[in-house]
Write an enzyme that holds these catalytic residues in place. Sequence first.
Site, PDB file in Angstrom:
ATOM      1  N   ARG A  89       0.831  -1.208   0.000  1.00 50.95           N
ATOM      2  CA  ARG A  89       0.000   0.000   0.000  1.00 50.95           C
ATOM      3  C   ARG A  89       0.867   1.259   0.000  1.00 50.95           C
ATOM      4  O   ARG A  89       0.528   2.250  -0.651  1.00 50.95           O
ATOM      5  CB  ARG A  89      -0.937  -0.001   1.205  1.00 50.95           C
ATOM      6  CG  ARG A  89      -2.046  -1.051   1.104  1.00 50.95           C
ATOM      7  CD  ARG A  89      -3.083  -0.866   2.192  1.00 50.95           C
ATOM      8  NE  ARG A  89      -3.800   0.393   2.033  1.00 50.95           N
ATOM      9  CZ  ARG A  89      -4.066   1.242   3.028  1.00 50.95           C
ATOM     10  NH1 ARG A  89      -3.646   0.985   4.253  1.00 50.95           N
ATOM     11  NH2 ARG A  89      -4.741   2.348   2.800  1.00 50.95           N
TER      12      ARG A  89
ATOM     13  N   LYS B  59       9.497   6.214  15.233  1.00 48.37           N
ATOM     14  CA  LYS B  59       9.861   5.181  14.262  1.00 48.37           C
ATOM     15  C   LYS B  59      10.167   5.790  12.897  1.00 48.37           C
ATOM     16  O   LYS B  59      11.170   5.450  12.256  1.00 48.37           O
ATOM     17  CB  LYS B  59       8.745   4.148  14.150  1.00 48.37           C
ATOM     18  CG  LYS B  59       9.052   2.997  13.192  1.00 48.37           C
ATOM     19  CD  LYS B  59       8.188   3.072  11.960  1.00 48.37           C
ATOM     20  CE  LYS B  59       8.495   1.926  11.009  1.00 48.37           C
ATOM     21  NZ  LYS B  59       7.589   1.902   9.862  1.00 48.37           N
TER      22      LYS B  59
ATOM     23  N   ASP C 180       9.284  -1.304  14.637  1.00 45.60           N
ATOM     24  CA  ASP C 180       7.864  -1.494  14.348  1.00 45.60           C
ATOM     25  C   ASP C 180       7.449  -2.820  14.965  1.00 45.60           C
ATOM     26  O   ASP C 180       8.206  -3.433  15.715  1.00 45.60           O
ATOM     27  CB  ASP C 180       7.602  -1.449  12.840  1.00 45.60           C
ATOM     28  CG  ASP C 180       8.286  -2.588  12.096  1.00 45.60           C
ATOM     29  OD1 ASP C 180       9.001  -3.395  12.736  1.00 45.60           O
ATOM     30  OD2 ASP C 180       8.108  -2.686  10.874  1.00 45.60           O
TER      31      ASP C 180
ATOM     32  N   HIS D  92       7.215  -5.680  13.647  1.00 43.29           N
ATOM     33  CA  HIS D  92       8.109  -6.767  13.234  1.00 43.29           C
ATOM     34  C   HIS D  92       9.305  -6.859  14.173  1.00 43.29           C
ATOM     35  O   HIS D  92       9.623  -7.938  14.689  1.00 43.29           O
ATOM     36  CB  HIS D  92       8.613  -6.534  11.796  1.00 43.29           C
ATOM     37  CG  HIS D  92       7.605  -6.787  10.733  1.00 43.29           C
ATOM     38  ND1 HIS D  92       7.312  -8.041  10.253  1.00 43.29           N
ATOM     39  CD2 HIS D  92       6.812  -5.936  10.049  1.00 43.29           C
ATOM     40  CE1 HIS D  92       6.386  -7.957   9.315  1.00 43.29           C
ATOM     41  NE2 HIS D  92       6.065  -6.685   9.172  1.00 43.29           N
TER      42      HIS D  92
END
Length: 345
Positions: free
Chosen positions: A154, A249, A268, A270
């Site tokens: 996206r 971030k 993040d 992850h």
Amino acid sequence: MPARALLPRRMGHRTLASTPALWASIPCPRSELRLDLVLPSGQSFRWREQSPAHWSGVLADQVWTLTQTEEQLHCTVYRGDKSQASRPTPDELEAVRKYFQLDVTLAQLYHHWGSVDSHFQEVAQKFQGVRLLRQDPIECLFSFICSSNNNIARITGMVERLCQAFGPRLIQLDDVTYHGFPSLQALAGPEVEAHLRKLGLGYRARYVSASARAILEEQGGLAWLQQLRESSYEEAHKALCILPGVGTKVADCICLMALDKPQAVPVDVHMWHIAQRDYSWHPTTSQAKGPSPQTNKELGNFFRSLWGPYAGWAQAVLFSADLRQSRHAQEPPAKRRKGSKGPEG
């Protein structure tokens, strides 16, 4: 009967096999750079694999296609006038070298990280060649403003629509029209937010236009952003967080990927999960369930103390591995067996 005028043939994407005379090469083994691990991994959002193992995108307002063999990085650049078709010049190749920061030797860094981190050593065996791009600060800033609460596919679409709407048209190859990244002035216009909302950027549209105006009207323009390369990591991070839409971030992403701060570690979900799953790390605030300004700093310090001054580069290796494994798990079995290593050599 008058002769029919010949229409100019549309320029197309090149491959190394089809137009070898228009390519130049840079000595670079796969262990120092893997295009398939670096270009689609969420650092830049402007590269596409237009042919198997051939990546096309915009670098320094020029359109390039890159591919690689075992020991060489091969590059071709497209110029608007077809009569000027020739292989890249030494100066143009230098822009590619700087973009991939090829003066940094990955082998030495991987050796160090593996010597202090057994988990890294295990992962790195399958994920050689992950390095950080050195991106234009404007492109990096606004791309990562678009990254808020988003995924790579996206974000890529949003950045592409942003460039199509406000960036200069560069060239058309096959049916793909390439645009440069918009200037601060283009993004600061009065109608930008409304236009970007129509293009699907949602609440990020306001942050894009507001940050462009803030840099131009309050911070002194492009020079302010560029001089952050000379500032300390802490100073640059703090300065970026002043901008609308830039949190800890996003600021770390810009520091790492555009402002020469290799110690910056973007956190993040992850990286949060990697830290807890593979390093048994937990924030000192036990109630914290996910990334926050405080826990991001805490986790960044944890990895900096483990990996050293290039901690952000080590993080990119683990992030790319986690991303690739997640994609692999979601692919149907038939597709998993296929691969595109690129031209042999």
